[in-house]
Write an enzyme that holds these catalytic residues in place. Structure first.
Site, PDB file in Angstrom:
ATOM      1  N   ARG A  88       0.813  -1.238   0.000  1.00 13.16           N
ATOM      2  CA  ARG A  88       0.000   0.000   0.000  1.00 13.16           C
ATOM      3  C   ARG A  88       0.833   1.269   0.000  1.00 13.16           C
ATOM      4  NH1 ARG A  88      -2.672  -3.370   3.485  1.00 13.16           N
ATOM      5  NH2 ARG A  88      -4.474  -4.337   2.511  1.00 13.16           N
ATOM      6  N   LYS A 110       2.353  11.532 -11.052  1.00  6.98           N
ATOM      7  CA  LYS A 110       1.468  10.624 -11.802  1.00  6.98           C
ATOM      8  C   LYS A 110       2.260   9.373 -12.140  1.00  6.98           C
ATOM      9  CE  LYS A 110      -1.892  13.632 -14.064  1.00  6.98           C
ATOM     10  NZ  LYS A 110      -2.449  14.072 -15.348  1.00  6.98           N
ATOM     11  N   GLU A 152       8.144  19.535 -24.668  1.00  8.36           N
ATOM     12  CA  GLU A 152       7.526  19.734 -23.344  1.00  8.36           C
ATOM     13  C   GLU A 152       8.117  20.967 -22.663  1.00  8.36           C
ATOM     14  OE1 GLU A 152       4.997  17.918 -22.579  1.00  8.36           O
ATOM     15  OE2 GLU A 152       5.215  16.007 -23.615  1.00  8.36           O
ATOM     16  N   LYS A 194       6.389  23.255 -13.750  1.00  9.21           N
ATOM     17  CA  LYS A 194       5.434  22.154 -13.607  1.00  9.21           C
ATOM     18  C   LYS A 194       5.024  21.997 -12.146  1.00  9.21           C
ATOM     19  CE  LYS A 194       4.130  17.438 -14.409  1.00  9.21           C
ATOM     20  NZ  LYS A 194       4.299  16.167 -15.080  1.00  9.21           N
ATOM     21  N   GLU A 204      -5.686  16.928 -10.087  1.00 10.31           N
ATOM     22  CA  GLU A 204      -6.385  17.338 -11.313  1.00 10.31           C
ATOM     23  C   GLU A 204      -7.887  17.435 -11.103  1.00 10.31           C
ATOM     24  OE1 GLU A 204      -4.285  15.718 -14.654  1.00 10.31           O
ATOM     25  OE2 GLU A 204      -5.966  16.099 -15.984  1.00 10.31           O
ATOM     26  N   ARG A 209      -4.326  21.777 -13.329  1.00 10.18           N
ATOM     27  CA  ARG A 209      -3.318  20.806 -13.776  1.00 10.18           C
ATOM     28  C   ARG A 209      -3.547  20.406 -15.237  1.00 10.18           C
ATOM     29  NH1 ARG A 209      -0.251  15.905 -10.578  1.00 10.18           N
ATOM     30  NH2 ARG A 209       1.012  15.348 -12.376  1.00 10.18           N
ATOM     31  N   ASN A 213      -1.731  19.856 -20.230  1.00  3.87           N
ATOM     32  CA  ASN A 213      -2.052  19.049 -21.403  1.00  3.87           C
ATOM     33  C   ASN A 213      -2.193  19.880 -22.675  1.00  3.87           C
ATOM     34  OD1 ASN A 213      -2.045  16.560 -20.156  1.00  3.87           O
ATOM     35  ND2 ASN A 213      -4.165  16.763 -19.481  1.00  3.87           N
ATOM     36  N   HIS A 216      -2.243  18.281 -26.121  1.00  4.57           N
ATOM     37  CA  HIS A 216      -2.337  16.830 -25.945  1.00  4.57           C
ATOM     38  C   HIS A 216      -3.564  16.199 -26.600  1.00  4.57           C
ATOM     39  CE1 HIS A 216       1.074  17.377 -23.391  1.00  4.57           C
ATOM     40  NE2 HIS A 216       1.093  16.126 -22.994  1.00  4.57           N
ATOM     41  N   HIS A 220      -2.629  13.365 -28.885  1.00  4.54           N
ATOM     42  CA  HIS A 220      -3.025  11.967 -28.665  1.00  4.54           C
ATOM     43  C   HIS A 220      -3.732  11.407 -29.896  1.00  4.54           C
ATOM     44  CE1 HIS A 220      -2.854  12.322 -24.001  1.00  4.54           C
ATOM     45  NE2 HIS A 220      -1.696  11.972 -24.522  1.00  4.54           N
ATOM     46  N   HIS A 233       5.904  10.889 -28.646  1.00  2.00           N
ATOM     47  CA  HIS A 233       4.909  11.689 -27.923  1.00  2.00           C
ATOM     48  C   HIS A 233       5.189  13.198 -28.067  1.00  2.00           C
ATOM     49  CE1 HIS A 233       2.130  12.807 -24.739  1.00  2.00           C
ATOM     50  NE2 HIS A 233       3.110  13.441 -24.120  1.00  2.00           N
TER      51      HIS A 233
HETATM   52  N1  LIG Z   1       3.908  10.597 -15.275  1.00  2.00           N
HETATM   53  C1  LIG Z   1       3.775  11.665 -16.019  1.00  2.00           C
HETATM   54  O1  LIG Z   1       3.379  12.741 -15.550  1.00  2.00           O
HETATM   55  C2  LIG Z   1       4.148  11.586 -17.460  1.00  2.00           C
HETATM   56  C3  LIG Z   1       4.267  12.756 -18.222  1.00  2.00           C
HETATM   57  C4  LIG Z   1       4.675  12.645 -19.548  1.00  2.00           C
HETATM   58  C5  LIG Z   1       4.949  11.398 -20.083  1.00  2.00           C
HETATM   59  N2  LIG Z   1       4.796  10.286 -19.309  1.00  2.00           N
HETATM   60  C6  LIG Z   1       5.106   8.952 -19.846  1.00  2.00           C
HETATM   61  O2  LIG Z   1       6.494   8.925 -20.133  1.00  2.00           O
HETATM   62  C7  LIG Z   1       6.707   7.960 -21.169  1.00  2.00           C
HETATM   63  C8  LIG Z   1       7.647   8.549 -22.194  1.00  2.00           C
HETATM   64  O3  LIG Z   1       8.874   8.832 -21.567  1.00  2.00           O
HETATM   65  P1  LIG Z   1      10.216   8.973 -22.409  1.00  2.00           P
HETATM   66  O4  LIG Z   1       9.993   9.907 -23.526  1.00  2.00           O
HETATM   67  O5  LIG Z   1      11.293   9.221 -21.449  1.00  2.00           O
HETATM   68  O6  LIG Z   1      10.337   7.548 -23.116  1.00  2.00           O
HETATM   69  P2  LIG Z   1      11.132   6.204 -22.717  1.00  2.00           P
HETATM   70  O7  LIG Z   1      11.121   5.990 -21.275  1.00  2.00           O
HETATM   71  O8  LIG Z   1      10.556   5.133 -23.584  1.00  2.00           O
HETATM   72  O9  LIG Z   1      12.615   6.547 -23.189  1.00  2.00           O
HETATM   73  C9  LIG Z   1      12.883   6.734 -24.570  1.00  2.00           C
HETATM   74  C10 LIG Z   1      14.031   5.826 -25.047  1.00  2.00           C
HETATM   75  O10 LIG Z   1      15.263   6.363 -24.582  1.00  2.00           O
HETATM   76  C11 LIG Z   1      16.011   5.348 -23.901  1.00  2.00           C
HETATM   77  N3  LIG Z   1      16.838   6.053 -22.933  1.00  2.00           N
HETATM   78  C12 LIG Z   1      16.511   6.516 -21.716  1.00  2.00           C
HETATM   79  N4  LIG Z   1      17.500   7.251 -21.204  1.00  2.00           N
HETATM   80  C13 LIG Z   1      18.510   7.219 -22.108  1.00  2.00           C
HETATM   81  C14 LIG Z   1      19.806   7.804 -22.154  1.00  2.00           C
HETATM   82  N5  LIG Z   1      20.245   8.613 -21.190  1.00  2.00           N
HETATM   83  N6  LIG Z   1      20.591   7.549 -23.212  1.00  2.00           N
HETATM   84  C15 LIG Z   1      20.124   6.778 -24.235  1.00  2.00           C
HETATM   85  N7  LIG Z   1      18.908   6.227 -24.262  1.00  2.00           N
HETATM   86  C16 LIG Z   1      18.106   6.460 -23.210  1.00  2.00           C
HETATM   87  C17 LIG Z   1      14.951   4.456 -23.328  1.00  2.00           C
HETATM   88  O11 LIG Z   1      15.469   3.188 -22.974  1.00  2.00           O
HETATM   89  C18 LIG Z   1      13.958   4.414 -24.497  1.00  2.00           C
HETATM   90  O12 LIG Z   1      14.408   3.518 -25.486  1.00  2.00           O
HETATM   91  C19 LIG Z   1       5.360   7.592 -21.716  1.00  2.00           C
HETATM   92  O13 LIG Z   1       4.997   6.317 -21.248  1.00  2.00           O
HETATM   93  C20 LIG Z   1       4.415   8.645 -21.150  1.00  2.00           C
HETATM   94  O14 LIG Z   1       3.108   8.159 -20.949  1.00  2.00           O
HETATM   95  C21 LIG Z   1       4.405  10.359 -18.025  1.00  2.00           C
END
Ligand SMILES: NC(=O)c1ccc[n+]([C@@H]2O[C@H](COP(=O)([O-])OP(=O)(O)OC[C@H]3O[C@@H](n4cnc5c(N)ncnc54)[C@H](O)[C@@H]3O)[C@@H](O)[C@H]2O)c1
Length: 335
Positions: A88, A110, A152, A194, A204, A209, A213, A216, A220, A233
């Site tokens: 939990r 999140k 972003e 942020k 939210e 918050r 987006n 977005h 999306h 993305h």
């Molecule tokens: N929680 C939130 O508030 C929030 C906000 C925005 C996005 N997200 C989520 O985040 C995800 C996208 O994150 P992302 O863009 O980081 O993608 P990701 O985590 O898939 O990373 C992108 C690629 O880069 C590689 N990588 C990571 N660090 C590296 C480095 N230093 N050097 C080389 N390669 C590296 C990863 O292994 C992957 O192949 C999505 O699932 C999205 O839904 C969450």
């Protein structure tokens, strides 16, 4: 810092060879284990999170344990979700290694996973105990992922920080060159922007918050319409922000010259600004209906009343949205 005796580092196959040893040395005084997960959004699932639970239970981790996420947003979201659920709730630390995760996903609490029927549909709000960012990790990130993160960053300037937007215009070349001072400044300011919004509306509920987006709903639709393979993305969000800006201009809320400034900055950092030709206007409209911000059949959008002034609204006409989408494609070149 963590008071835990047991630390579980969660990372993936790509990041582990690059940074795991370094991070491990920071936790040598603890009883430390590692879980290395497969890389990719396709693995952001309950099945994969279960592998984290397997390790926690097999090694009899207590409620005083700390999880450490080492990787991009996918690893951060899954590790945070596992931390929210295990007994939990245990504490966790974010060590984001992509630009997107450093400026966005690691901040705000999140967490979650995808379901076959929807992205990020299973999750929890669970704040990290701290976020540790080493900008040097960006040296190994590929150019496309880096630019996607910049989308972003630019978003924060547009939402409520016009001074930051101007700073980004002046420092776009330095950021693209991955100048360490420029990066440190842009990342810190993005996290600050942020966090300030999240602090007003953590779960939210008030709509504040939701401003995060911006772009977005359009983005999306583009991600889904291109089956998550055509655009990253951040790339889809860049196109979405242009569409939101253009619709705002059609509504008389944003001067057209500011739309051009937004488009120019996005293009300068190598982001796309047009809807892919493979997705029709009708598809865009249908896909936009599948959005968490739809209320009583109306798609609420984040629009702009100026660079640095955003609002959540459904006060726009279907005709102007249609016109904005029609104009959102790259001009065809006649030879
Ligand atoms: N929680 C939130 O508030 C929030 C906000 C925005 C996005 N997200 C989520 O985040 C995800 C996208 O994150 P992302 O863009 O980081 O993608 P990701 O985590 O898939 O990373 C992108 C690629 O880069 C590689 N990588 C990571 N660090 C590296 C480095 N230093 N050097 C080389 N390669 C590296 C990863 O292994 C992957 O192949 C999505 O699932 C999205 O839904 C969450």
């Amino acid at each position: 810092m963590s008071r835990a005796k047991q630390v579980l580092i969660v990372t993936n196959e790509t990041v582990a060879p690059l940074y795991l040893d370094k991070v491990r040395t920071a936790y040598t005084q603890f009883d430390t284990d590692v879980v290395i997960l497969p890389d990719g959004e396709a693995y952001k699932s309950l099945e994969t999170v279960n592998r984290i639970f397997d390790q926690l239970l097999t090694r009899r981790y207590s409620r005083q344990a700390t999880l450490v996420a080492l990787g991009g947003g996918v690893i951060g979201d899954m590790t945070g979700f596992a931390a929210a659920c295990y007994q939990r709730g245990v504490q966790f630390i974010q060590t984001p290694t992509t630009l997107l995760s450093q400026v966005d996903s690691s901040v705000g609490g999140k967490t979650g996973v995808n379901h076959a029927l929807g992205k990020n549909m299973i999750g929890a709000f669970h704040q990290p105990r701290c976020v540790v960012i080493d900008t040097d990790t960006l040296a190994t990130l590929d150019d496309r992922q880096f630019s996607a993160g910049l989308a972003e960053v630019i978003k924060y300037g547009l939402i409520n920080d016009p001074e930051f937007f101007s700073w980004l215009e002046a420092h776009a070349a330095a950021l693209l060159a991955r100048d360490s001072n420029a990066l440190a400044y842009a990342i810190a300011r993005s996290c600050h922007d942020k966090a300030a919004i999240v602090a007003q509306d953590e779960h939210e509920t008030s709509g504040t918050r939701a401003l995060l987006n911006l772009g977005h709903t359009f983005g999306h639709a583009i991600e889904t319409g291109s089956h998550y393979v055509g655009h990253l993305h951040g790339e889809a969000i860049a196109i979405g922000m242009c569409l939101a800006a253009q619709l705002s201009a059609h509504l008389g809320e944003l001067p057209q010259q500011q739309v051009e400034r937004i488009r120019n900055l996005l293009q300068q950092v190598h982001l796309p600004v047009h809807i892919p030709a493979t997705i029709s206007v009708e598809q865009m409209l249908a896909l936009m209906q599948v959005d968490k911000k739809v209320q009583q059949g109306r798609v609420r959008l984040i629009l702009l009343q100026g660079i640095g002034k955003s609002l959540l609204t459904d006060d726009y006409s279907a005709e102007l949205l249609h016109k904005t989408l029609i104009e959102g494609y790259a001009p065809t070149v006649c030879i």
